[in-house]
Structure formats: structure tokens, C-alpha cells
Design an enzyme around this catalytic site. Sequence first.
Site, mmCIF file in Angstrom:
data_model
loop_
_atom_site.group_PDB
_atom_site.id
_atom_site.type_symbol
_atom_site.label_atom_id
_atom_site.label_comp_id
_atom_site.label_asym_id
_atom_site.label_seq_id
_atom_site.Cartn_x
_atom_site.Cartn_y
_atom_site.Cartn_z
ATOM 1 N N GLU A 233 9.112 -13.761 10.728
ATOM 2 C CA GLU A 233 8.283 -14.156 9.544
ATOM 3 C C GLU A 233 6.994 -13.638 10.360
ATOM 4 O O GLU A 233 6.613 -14.017 11.489
ATOM 5 C CB GLU A 233 8.235 -15.644 9.200
ATOM 6 C CG GLU A 233 7.373 -15.994 8.168
ATOM 7 C CD GLU A 233 7.389 -15.300 7.048
ATOM 8 O OE1 GLU A 233 8.935 -15.445 6.472
ATOM 9 O OE2 GLU A 233 6.588 -15.102 6.293
ATOM 10 N N ASN A 399 -2.346 -13.409 0.709
ATOM 11 C CA ASN A 399 -2.240 -15.039 0.939
ATOM 12 C C ASN A 399 -3.181 -15.192 2.334
ATOM 13 O O ASN A 399 -3.525 -14.244 3.009
ATOM 14 C CB ASN A 399 -1.083 -15.523 1.387
ATOM 15 C CG ASN A 399 -0.252 -15.237 0.200
ATOM 16 O OD1 ASN A 399 -0.140 -15.599 -1.044
ATOM 17 N ND2 ASN A 399 1.148 -14.937 0.502
HETATM 18 N N1 LIG Z 1 2.655 -12.598 -1.900
HETATM 19 C C1 LIG Z 1 3.803 -12.733 -0.928
HETATM 20 O O1 LIG Z 1 4.955 -12.983 -0.876
HETATM 21 C C2 LIG Z 1 3.243 -11.931 0.493
HETATM 22 C C3 LIG Z 1 1.900 -11.649 0.637
HETATM 23 N N2 LIG Z 1 1.560 -11.069 1.783
HETATM 24 C C4 LIG Z 1 0.288 -10.898 2.038
HETATM 25 O O2 LIG Z 1 -0.139 -9.356 2.276
HETATM 26 C C5 LIG Z 1 -1.267 -9.440 3.123
HETATM 27 C C6 LIG Z 1 -0.717 -8.231 3.790
HETATM 28 O O3 LIG Z 1 0.303 -8.572 4.978
HETATM 29 P P1 LIG Z 1 0.793 -7.268 5.689
HETATM 30 O O4 LIG Z 1 1.366 -5.770 4.962
HETATM 31 O O5 LIG Z 1 1.787 -7.662 6.643
HETATM 32 O O6 LIG Z 1 -0.614 -7.109 6.743
HETATM 33 P P2 LIG Z 1 -1.046 -5.758 7.344
HETATM 34 O O7 LIG Z 1 -2.140 -6.267 8.204
HETATM 35 O O8 LIG Z 1 0.100 -5.023 8.151
HETATM 36 O O9 LIG Z 1 -1.517 -4.930 6.154
HETATM 37 C C7 LIG Z 1 -2.880 -4.889 5.537
HETATM 38 C C8 LIG Z 1 -3.001 -3.412 5.138
HETATM 39 O O10 LIG Z 1 -4.042 -3.629 4.275
HETATM 40 C C9 LIG Z 1 -4.780 -2.576 4.567
HETATM 41 N N3 LIG Z 1 -6.495 -2.635 4.372
HETATM 42 C C10 LIG Z 1 -7.254 -3.395 5.154
HETATM 43 N N4 LIG Z 1 -8.552 -3.260 4.922
HETATM 44 C C11 LIG Z 1 -8.270 -2.412 3.640
HETATM 45 C C12 LIG Z 1 -9.440 -2.176 2.825
HETATM 46 N N5 LIG Z 1 -10.625 -2.360 2.926
HETATM 47 N N6 LIG Z 1 -8.985 -1.300 1.720
HETATM 48 C C13 LIG Z 1 -7.702 -0.826 1.721
HETATM 49 N N7 LIG Z 1 -6.679 -1.242 2.352
HETATM 50 C C14 LIG Z 1 -7.169 -2.141 3.563
HETATM 51 C C15 LIG Z 1 -4.539 -2.015 6.110
HETATM 52 O O11 LIG Z 1 -4.956 -0.799 6.180
HETATM 53 C C16 LIG Z 1 -2.906 -2.413 5.968
HETATM 54 O O12 LIG Z 1 -2.572 -1.126 5.422
HETATM 55 C C17 LIG Z 1 -1.361 -10.524 3.541
HETATM 56 O O13 LIG Z 1 -2.515 -11.288 3.108
HETATM 57 C C18 LIG Z 1 -0.220 -11.341 3.337
HETATM 58 O O14 LIG Z 1 -0.258 -12.933 3.346
HETATM 59 C C19 LIG Z 1 2.400 -10.787 2.695
HETATM 60 C C20 LIG Z 1 3.853 -11.002 2.615
HETATM 61 C C21 LIG Z 1 4.439 -11.727 1.509
HETATM 62 C C1 LIG Z 2 4.217 -15.217 1.830
HETATM 63 C C2 LIG Z 2 4.141 -14.618 3.165
HETATM 64 O O1 LIG Z 2 5.135 -14.557 3.586
HETATM 65 C C3 LIG Z 2 2.720 -14.130 3.630
HETATM 66 O O2 LIG Z 2 1.703 -14.283 3.074
HETATM 67 O O3 LIG Z 2 2.967 -13.801 4.831
HETATM 68 MG MG LIG Z 3 4.912 -14.155 5.697
#
Ligand SMILES: NC(=O)C1=CN([C@@H]2O[C@H](COP(=O)(O)OP(=O)(O)OC[C@H]3O[C@@H](n4cnc5c(N)ncnc54)[C@H](O)[C@@H]3O)[C@@H](O)[C@H]2O)C=CC1
Ligand SMILES: CC(=O)C(=O)O
Ligand SMILES: [Mg+2]
Length: 541
Positions: A233, A399
Site C-alpha cells: 500500500e 484522495n
Molecule cells: N480512488 C482510489 O481508489 C485511489 C486513488 N489514488 C489517488 O491517486 C492519486 C495518485 O496516486 P499515485 O498514482 O500513486 O501517485 P503518483 O505521485 O505516482 O502520481 C501522480 C501523477 O500525477 C501527475 N501530476 C502531478 N501534477 C500534475 C499536474 N499538474 N498535471 C498533470 N498531472 C500531474 C504526476 O506526473 C504523476 O504522474 C493520489 O491522490 C491517490 O490518493 C490512489 C490509489 C487508489
Molecule cells: C485509496 C488509496 O489506496 C489511495 O488513495 O492511495
Molecule cells: Mg493507496
Amino acid sequence: MSIVLTPYWSPDEGIQKLKIEARAKAPAAPGLAPPVFSMKAQLDRTLLQLRSRTSPIEKYTFLAQVKQADVEAFYKLCLEYMPEIIPIIYTPTVGDACLQYSKIYRNREGLFISLKDKGRIGNILRNWPLANEARISVVTDGSRILGLGDLGANGMPIAVGKLSLYVACAGIRPSSTFPITLDLGTDNSSNLSDPLYLGLRQRRPLDAEYDAFMDEFITEMGRVHPKVLVQFEDFSTDHAFSYLERFRNRLPLFNDDIQGTGAVVLAGLLSAARLVPVPRNEHRILLFGAGSASVGVAKQLMSFFTITGMSEEAARSQIWLVDSKGLVYVGREEVADHKMYFARRHYTGIPMKDLTEIVKYVKPTALLGLSTIAGAFTPEVIRQMSQNTPRPIIFPLSNPVQLSECTFTEALIHSNGTAIFASGSPFGSEVIGGVRREPGQGNNMYIFPGLGLGAILCRAKSVTDSMVQAAAFGLAGSLSWDERALELVYPRVERIREISAHIAVKVIRAAQQAGVDNSTDLKRMNDTVLLEFVKGKMWNP
Ligand SMILES: NC(=O)C1=CN([C@@H]2O[C@H](COP(=O)(O)OP(=O)(O)OC[C@H]3O[C@@H](n4cnc5c(N)ncnc54)[C@H](O)[C@@H]3O)[C@@H](O)[C@H]2O)C=CC1
Ligand SMILES: CC(=O)C(=O)O
Ligand SMILES: [Mg+2]
């Protein structure tokens, strides 16, 4: 008859409790208030105390105390008041809890294993007092907690919160859940300079040292807890991908952010597509953000198209990625390996960064946000989406809630009520044009409890892609008629235990087909019997 309250030690939960004994004609215990209260009255009192706390973080710490004092009362409350409790023990409040963990810390709730424990990780794992054998462990290194960045050892509440959902949503026995935070330092300067910070005061090491630590951890987990399923996670994107591939055949293991999120979004899109008068193979999906979650989702969405008979190449061409540098295409500077598969092959224009421009160019029918950028889906972007399609699918999935790419209200107002909406963290319902509209919650919490339950019950030796896909289809197929009539894309959270049981059955069948199950008895059961078996295995407070 009188009721006597006697303290006793519960071997199952390892906590001291008051046991209620009914004894005919026994004298009342001295010093106790005379009335005898039902479980309902006790829950009502706990709920009253919970609601008297005004700030979400106070509610969080109050519930943590309830859990510590009486695990059964805590889960009874979770089950009876699911929509109220989940946003406190999980997103969005768990994000605040992680940010403030060094300040609100009271009791140990999970095991910290630090870089200094290298060479003796097995002993540390044996030290953790588990009343039952560990069956499910959520493991984080705190390097990307929700969208809040590197929180180091303060990421523990996310492991604790996900495991509370395993219990509440899938009936995993509390005493076989094992929250672990791997403390490999942090690159978060404010944590490093906080005198109360709970973790190691050093920056994260280079990959060689990181990898050696992770190798020892996985080897020892397999040795000390041979029946455990590991959920990785909130690892930073590079490690999320590399450790999933490195370890997925060593232990039953999956990455929730890549695979759980992929499955929940696939399910949501399958449901949303039923509401849109556009043929499946004409959908165009734009993912804003291109990290572990987004690329995990993009990979899973390939089957949104391929199940209709579309080729892999054609399916890929229906998916676009945008990262912090704009549209991702082959030939652009700095495209990380994990994005390459979805980099556009034939884009020859100038680099495109502005989201409204990109939406005009791509004409997506679905816009998904996994970027951590609050408000990125501006009114202009949403209006532009409505020009592309009669029912724009808008899923701001970042999130916690303060990082959502737009709110439910914004999506409805700027699409004239046409948007089909799901967000990572919960929003309330809205009335628009006299009609009450309910948002969906596109969060992996709909997937991991059922996926884990199925994998545990069939004693899967690994978690295959087909098991993850089965979880997605299981979720998509679980909407009731009533929920479909209301245009919901996910089932109501109150039904989550039923949904998790249904998903677990699909996961077990996929494990059997892939030949990774170890519980041969389950093969002989038909689906009805298997569903009853799964439900019978679920722990109830
Ligand atoms: N709804 C759900 O079940 C889940 C939601 N998430 C959420 O997704 C989000 C991202 O998680 P990860 O992919 O692991 O993080 P990460 O940090 O790997 O990815 C973020 C991405 O957003 C891009 N980014 C950043 N600033 C930007 C901008 N100004 N314009 C366009 N793109 C931009 C980055 O280049 C990167 O590709 C988090 O907020 C996390 O909480 C993650 C897992 C599950
Ligand atoms: C929901 C979740 O796993 C995340 O935002 O990272
Ligand atoms: Mg997560």
C-alpha cells in the site's frame, strides 16, 4: 436475575474486557449502576460520544480508543453505521491522521520495522503479539500516502485503516490482521525536523539498500507467517511497480494502488457505460495523472475494450495519459518506463499541457483524475467534456477529499446535471433540477476486502491478474436493480459485506482456473454452496 460484570482477558483479541454474566438470583455487583444495558444502548452511548466530538481528527482518535478497549463494540459500530464511520477510519480523515500521527499517537496499533532492523527482521516479526496466525498484512513504506506525499513512519494509520476495512467489509478476523510500516527513513523535511516524529531521522536510502531490505522482509514474512497474504500500500510509484513484479510470485501478494484501483475503476466504467448512449468501442478515456494508480487503471481498462473483441492495439489507442508535463507521447522528453506502453505512438504536434486543450483534442467520453491536483477539472474542462458526449463520465479519484480534481457539485453544475460521477473520497448527495443525485465512491475499498477474502479462503499461492479482473467483473455485476435505477455506478456502501462475499466467490473461481488455489474442497462446491461457505467464514462482532 442480575447481571454481573467481571473483567477477563480475551485471548482472541488480547485485551481486557468486561464480560457480562447473567446469574439467577445472584446479588448485584457492588459499585455498579443498577440498570443493565443492551448492546444497542451501549452502542447508542458510544455513538453519542462520537458525535459530540466536533473535529474529524477527534472522532478518529476517539474511535481508535474504542477499538483498543473493545474491538467487538468498535466493529459493531462500523457495521451498523458504515456510511458515517468509514470516512473517519478511512479516507478522508485517515489522511489527517497520517499527517498528524506523531502528535496523536497513543498506542501501538501495528508493527514498525526499520532499516536498523536489517539482519533480524524475522525476530522483529516474531515479536508482534498476534493471538491468531497472520492471514492478511497491509504493508506500507509511507512513501506516498494517499496524495499527501512521503509521510515516512507516519503512514501507519493507512495500514491500520485498510485492515479495519478488511474486518468491517469482508469479515476477516481482527486478530489475524497485521498492519506493518516499513521505516526506511523519509525525504519529508518537516517530519525529519519534528521532535515528535516517530520514525528514523534519515533520508531514504538508494535502491540497492532498499531492495536488500525488501528481500529480507519478504523472505522472513514467508517464513514466519506462511499463510499470510500481503497487500502493498502507498509505495512511491517506482517501488510500487518494481516490488509488485519482484515479489508477486514469492508470496500471495498484490499492490492495492495499482491492481485494486485498476479493478474498482474498471467496474465503475462498465457500470457508467451502460448509462451512456455510446458504443463501447467508441469510448475514449483520458487519465489525468500517470503514476502507479493511473497506469494500473489504464492497464486494467484494456479489458473494457478487449472483452468486446477489440484487439490489444486498438484498445490501447482508446486510452490517453497526461502527467505533470502534459500529454504523454513517444518522443516527448522524460517519459518514465511505466508510462511508455500508453504513450501515444502517432502524436506529432507540439507538447500539449493545458487540460482544456487536451480535452478538446482527445474528445474523451471519460475523464479520470489520479493526479493529486485539487480543482484540476475546472468549470471549463467539465463544460468541454459535455461538448464531447451527452453523458460525460467524470471520476476525480485523488484522495483525500481536499485533493479531488473537482467536487460533485462542480461536476453537476458545469455539465448541466449530465455528468456520471464517482470520486476517490466521499461527497454528499445533491439535488439538481428537483432530482436527488447520489455520487459514487470509486475507491479500491470496494475491491481489496473481497479480493483478499477470496485469496485467503482458497489459500491462493499467488494473486493472478485474472483474480483481480474477476474481482472487477464481480463488482460490476453486483449492482441491484434499485441502484441501477438511481444511476449508481457502485453499490451502496451498506451492502459492502454482501458485495465482498460475491467478489470472493469470483476470485476463488479465477484462482481455481489459474491453478493457484490450494483448497481443493472448494472446487467441489457449486456457486450457491460456495457463496454460503464464504459468508459462513466471515467474522461477525
Ligand atoms: N480512488 C482510489 O481508489 C485511489 C486513488 N489514488 C489517488 O491517486 C492519486 C495518485 O496516486 P499515485 O498514482 O500513486 O501517485 P503518483 O505521485 O505516482 O502520481 C501522480 C501523477 O500525477 C501527475 N501530476 C502531478 N501534477 C500534475 C499536474 N499538474 N498535471 C498533470 N498531472 C500531474 C504526476 O506526473 C504523476 O504522474 C493520489 O491522490 C491517490 O490518493 C490512489 C490509489 C487508489
Ligand atoms: C485509496 C488509496 O489506496 C489511495 O488513495 O492511495
Ligand atoms: Mg493507496
